[in-house]
Design a protein around this motif. Structure first.
Motif, PDB file in Angstrom:
ATOM      1  N   PRO A  19     -28.578  22.623 -26.320  1.00 29.41           N
ATOM      2  CA  PRO A  19     -28.844  22.887 -24.909  1.00 29.41           C
ATOM      3  C   PRO A  19     -29.937  23.948 -24.775  1.00 29.41           C
ATOM      4  O   PRO A  19     -29.981  24.870 -25.585  1.00 29.41           O
ATOM      5  CB  PRO A  19     -27.509  23.431 -24.398  1.00 29.41           C
ATOM      6  CG  PRO A  19     -26.506  23.105 -25.437  1.00 29.41           C
ATOM      7  CD  PRO A  19     -27.223  22.948 -26.731  1.00 29.41           C
ATOM      8  N   VAL A  20     -30.798  23.809 -23.803  1.00 31.07           N
ATOM      9  CA  VAL A  20     -31.831  24.836 -23.636  1.00 31.07           C
ATOM     10  C   VAL A  20     -31.149  26.137 -23.240  1.00 31.07           C
ATOM     11  O   VAL A  20     -30.183  26.151 -22.489  1.00 31.07           O
ATOM     12  CB  VAL A  20     -32.891  24.459 -22.583  1.00 31.07           C
ATOM     13  CG1 VAL A  20     -33.702  23.273 -23.049  1.00 31.07           C
ATOM     14  CG2 VAL A  20     -32.267  24.184 -21.228  1.00 31.07           C
ATOM     15  N   PRO A  96     -23.781  16.540 -22.987  1.00 29.65           N
ATOM     16  CA  PRO A  96     -25.009  17.191 -23.417  1.00 29.65           C
ATOM     17  C   PRO A  96     -24.962  17.503 -24.909  1.00 29.65           C
ATOM     18  O   PRO A  96     -23.922  17.381 -25.519  1.00 29.65           O
ATOM     19  CB  PRO A  96     -25.000  18.471 -22.597  1.00 29.65           C
ATOM     20  CG  PRO A  96     -23.564  18.754 -22.356  1.00 29.65           C
ATOM     21  CD  PRO A  96     -22.909  17.426 -22.225  1.00 29.65           C
ATOM     22  N   LEU A 324     -19.529  27.844 -11.959  1.00 25.77           N
ATOM     23  CA  LEU A 324     -19.861  27.894 -10.544  1.00 25.77           C
ATOM     24  C   LEU A 324     -19.912  26.488  -9.946  1.00 25.77           C
ATOM     25  O   LEU A 324     -20.667  25.643 -10.416  1.00 25.77           O
ATOM     26  CB  LEU A 324     -21.214  28.588 -10.387  1.00 25.77           C
ATOM     27  CG  LEU A 324     -21.690  28.908  -8.978  1.00 25.77           C
ATOM     28  CD1 LEU A 324     -20.728  29.862  -8.273  1.00 25.77           C
ATOM     29  CD2 LEU A 324     -23.077  29.547  -9.025  1.00 25.77           C
ATOM     30  N   LEU A 355     -21.610  25.022 -23.929  1.00 25.56           N
ATOM     31  CA  LEU A 355     -22.174  23.843 -23.264  1.00 25.56           C
ATOM     32  C   LEU A 355     -22.191  23.946 -21.753  1.00 25.56           C
ATOM     33  O   LEU A 355     -23.131  23.548 -21.091  1.00 25.56           O
ATOM     34  CB  LEU A 355     -21.266  22.639 -23.562  1.00 25.56           C
ATOM     35  CG  LEU A 355     -21.429  21.955 -24.885  1.00 25.56           C
ATOM     36  CD1 LEU A 355     -20.588  20.711 -24.877  1.00 25.56           C
ATOM     37  CD2 LEU A 355     -22.890  21.625 -25.092  1.00 25.56           C
ATOM     38  N   GLU A 356     -21.104  24.440 -21.207  1.00 21.27           N
ATOM     39  CA  GLU A 356     -20.934  24.411 -19.770  1.00 21.27           C
ATOM     40  C   GLU A 356     -21.478  25.674 -19.116  1.00 21.27           C
ATOM     41  O   GLU A 356     -21.223  25.937 -17.953  1.00 21.27           O
ATOM     42  CB  GLU A 356     -19.464  24.189 -19.413  1.00 21.27           C
ATOM     43  CG  GLU A 356     -18.496  25.246 -19.931  1.00 21.27           C
ATOM     44  CD  GLU A 356     -18.022  24.989 -21.364  1.00 21.27           C
ATOM     45  OE1 GLU A 356     -18.872  24.709 -22.247  1.00 21.27           O
ATOM     46  OE2 GLU A 356     -16.816  25.085 -21.615  1.00 21.27           O
ATOM     47  N   ARG A 357     -22.254  26.441 -19.895  1.00 22.45           N
ATOM     48  CA  ARG A 357     -22.756  27.712 -19.376  1.00 22.45           C
ATOM     49  C   ARG A 357     -23.543  27.487 -18.077  1.00 22.45           C
ATOM     50  O   ARG A 357     -24.160  26.451 -17.881  1.00 22.45           O
ATOM     51  CB  ARG A 357     -23.662  28.390 -20.415  1.00 22.45           C
ATOM     52  CG  ARG A 357     -25.060  27.808 -20.445  1.00 22.45           C
ATOM     53  CD  ARG A 357     -25.559  27.496 -21.792  1.00 22.45           C
ATOM     54  NE  ARG A 357     -26.780  26.734 -21.709  1.00 22.45           N
ATOM     55  CZ  ARG A 357     -26.826  25.432 -21.489  1.00 22.45           C
ATOM     56  NH1 ARG A 357     -25.703  24.759 -21.320  1.00 22.45           N
ATOM     57  NH2 ARG A 357     -27.953  24.805 -21.397  1.00 22.45           N
ATOM     58  N   ASP A 358     -23.516  28.509 -17.227  1.00 22.11           N
ATOM     59  CA  ASP A 358     -24.294  28.433 -15.997  1.00 22.11           C
ATOM     60  C   ASP A 358     -25.665  29.043 -16.220  1.00 22.11           C
ATOM     61  O   ASP A 358     -25.783  30.196 -16.651  1.00 22.11           O
ATOM     62  CB  ASP A 358     -23.589  29.214 -14.875  1.00 22.11           C
ATOM     63  CG  ASP A 358     -22.521  28.379 -14.199  1.00 22.11           C
ATOM     64  OD1 ASP A 358     -22.720  27.157 -14.071  1.00 22.11           O
ATOM     65  OD2 ASP A 358     -21.494  28.946 -13.800  1.00 22.11           O
ATOM     66  N   LEU A 359     -26.692  28.283 -15.909  1.00 21.88           N
ATOM     67  CA  LEU A 359     -28.040  28.835 -15.880  1.00 21.88           C
ATOM     68  C   LEU A 359     -28.160  29.640 -14.590  1.00 21.88           C
ATOM     69  O   LEU A 359     -27.572  29.291 -13.568  1.00 21.88           O
ATOM     70  CB  LEU A 359     -29.062  27.709 -15.911  1.00 21.88           C
ATOM     71  CG  LEU A 359     -28.887  26.719 -17.065  1.00 21.88           C
ATOM     72  CD1 LEU A 359     -29.964  25.647 -17.025  1.00 21.88           C
ATOM     73  CD2 LEU A 359     -28.929  27.438 -18.403  1.00 21.88           C
ATOM     74  N   GLY A 362     -28.521  28.308 -10.999  1.00 24.39           N
ATOM     75  CA  GLY A 362     -27.378  27.791 -10.245  1.00 24.39           C
ATOM     76  C   GLY A 362     -26.872  28.800  -9.239  1.00 24.39           C
ATOM     77  O   GLY A 362     -26.398  28.442  -8.155  1.00 24.39           O
TER      78      GLY A 362
END
Ligand code: FES
Lengths: 391, 130
Positions: A19-20, A96, A324, A355-359, A362
């Motif tokens: 993931p980026v 992802p 979020l 994986l489910e991190r918030d950029l 958001g």
């Protein structure tokens, strides 16, 4: 439509198999670099192999056995990955891309961008510790994790640690708190809340709360997806896809534990103790607050220790923004926060690098006044963890 | 990385932006094009060029870095059976995995379509029309 004046840059790029990460911070660096930013939910590689040297006696032998097991493709014989991915192996067709575990170097590179002032490190590997059936083994893992984290991550600028406790062994949990509370880089006690049975308000756990209160160390509850735990509440026994289990697992667990703590009168007994909920999103907060208030009207006599209605305790709980929810309108987040009275308690959390991190985009896309944005991005977390703004 | 001089304007108000020479942009390759603050992702899929808005509407991850693979579909055409389809044409966001059809910009499972841009080949150059 492009105008001739606009600059053009072309770059050949490659598809990313991880993931980026962190470009989100670059994108907002101008806006954010002046503010105090605290990321209250950060994870580093803490797979079991790092804990081997911190285990003693027969548990060390046992850990060696664990590390020899061959769970193909999972890094460091990861406890959480083994469990999570066996149940739903491949269900998302590797979309992802797999999350990379963050090394200390990755963490420092992220901090060196100068945007994030503090990263609060929470366990990854030990998040399922709450449902391990053997209290002594669970406690031994927590002890090893804490000592490893302190040794490996102390004295790094802006890096702070939440120690973890195994709630099924309250005395050992209290001893862990006593052992580490004075360390300047230890800022919270993490209770992994999934699978904790009976729920965490039960009298058997009060030594944990007493120890945290004694040292003025705030408690953070951190969930984990359902994994193999079959029915805590509404999990594998009820749903057959990871998406459903994941969606309900975090908030249901959080609601259950908040209800348990408040109804047990713990905030009355330990009035200075601060609590936070992480990784459960935000939208259910108004539900549990005002639902309990409605029931309180009828059943108050079951909870004679309470001195005010449940929502007036719960509104003091801090809450991390991750994961979020995508609300439909830009003004909706503020409306939601006002519903649960959370202007002083909502804290930005990324869950980096999972994986489910918030950029951060958001969060930034929601409209709010600057003062509230500053609070959520950093000031509320400084308050919760007892940190000073960094120069 | 190449930096392009601005090409002469050809259309009335549409600008053609040189992305790369055809030789340097073979099948399987992709380019990230920044025009001012906008980001556009350009792909060569089996010899055809496609350009899409380059930031994911979810949380802005750069779509130029997404993998192209297939996905599962289930609809009346498949008799409501799940099938693997569109191999090599599904752009997977490197953020959290939203999927887009690279030819159309249409998101799988969402009522959402990314903006697409025309790509032309002129004088051996791949150009983005904006
Ligand atoms: S940024 Fe694209 S799926 Fe999240």
């Amino acid at each position: 439509m492009a105008t001739d004046k606009q600059s053009v840059r072309v770059q050949r790029v490659e598809p990313s198999f991880n993931p980026v990460q962190d470009e989100d911070l670059d994108q907002y660096s101008d806006e954010l670099s002046e503010l105090t930013i605290v990321d209250v939910d950060v994870h580093v590689d803490d797979t079991l192999m790092f804990m081997l040297d911190y285990m003693e006696g027969h548990f060390r032998k046992r850990m060696e056995t664990v590390l020899q097991a061959d769970f193909k493709g999972e890094p460091g014989n990861s406890l959480r990955n083994m469990i999570a991915h066996i149940a739903w192996l491949g269900s998302s067709y590797d979309k992802p891309p797999r999350a990379k575990l963050a090394t200390q170097k990755d963490l420092l590179a992220r901090m060196e961008k100068g945007i994030i002032d503090y990263s609060i490190l929470f366990p990854s590997e030990l998040l399922p510790v709450g449902y391990l059936p053997e209290p002594e083994w669970a406690a031994a893992l927590a002890t090893a994790y804490n000592q490893y984290m302190v040794d490996a991550y102390q004295n790094l600028d802006g890096v702070k640690i939440a120690i973890v406790v195994a709630p099924q062994h309250p005395d050992r949990a209290a001893a862990e708190i006593d052992r580490h509370a004075a360390h300047p880089d230890v800022v919270s006690v993490c209770i992994p809340d999934v699978g904790v049975n009976p729920p965490i308000g039960d009298e058997k756990y009060w030594p944990i709360f007493a120890a945290a209160a004694r040292h003025d160390l705030p408690i953070s509850f951190h969930g984990i997806e359902a994994l193999i735990h079959d029915n805590y509440p509404l999990r594998v026994a009820h749903f057959h896809t990871l998406m459903q289990v994941n969606s309900m697992g975090f908030p249901f667990t959080s609601m259950l534990q908040i209800m348990s703590v408040v109804c047990a009168g713990i905030p009355v007994r330990f009035p200075n103790l601060k609590f936070a909920i992480l990784e459960a999103g935000l939208t259910w907060m108004p539900f549990i607050m005002y639902r309990l208030d409605a029931a309180y009207l009828r059943y108050r006599t079951e909870l004679p220790a309470l001195e005010k209605k449940p929502s007036e305790y719960i509104r003091d709980w801090y809450i991390g923004t991750h994961e979020l929810e995508a609300l439909p309108r830009r003004g909706d987040l503020v409306k939601l926060i006002d519903l649960y009275q959370g202007r002083d308690t909502t804290m930005w959390a990324s869950d980096w690098p999972h994986l489910e991190r918030d950029l951060i985009a958001g969060f930034m896309r929601y409209d709010m006044d600057d003062a509230l944005r500053r609070k959520i991005l950093g000031e509320n977390a400084l308050q919760f963890f007892g940190l000073k703004p960094r120069p | 990385m190449t930096s392009e001089k601005e090409p002469a304007r050809t259309g009335a108000s549409r600008r053609k932006i040189t992305v790369a020479a055809v030789d340097c942009f073979p099948p399987g390759a992709r380019m990230e094009v920044r025009v001012g603050s906008a980001m556009i992702a350009v792909f060569n899929v089996g010899g055809d060029y496609y350009a899409l808005y380059g930031r994911c509407p979810h949380q802005s991850a750069p779509l130029s870095r997404g993998r192209l693979q297939g996905t599962v579909i289930c609809n009346a055409d498949t008799g409501w059976k799940t099938e693997w389809a569109h191999e090599g044409e599904v752009l997977v966001c490197p953020g959290h995995g939203m999927e887009y059809h690279v030819r159309t910009g249409k998101a799988f499972g969402y009522n959402l379509k990314l903006r697409t841009y025309e790509v032309v080949v002129e004088d051996g150059q791949v150009k983005l029309v904006m």
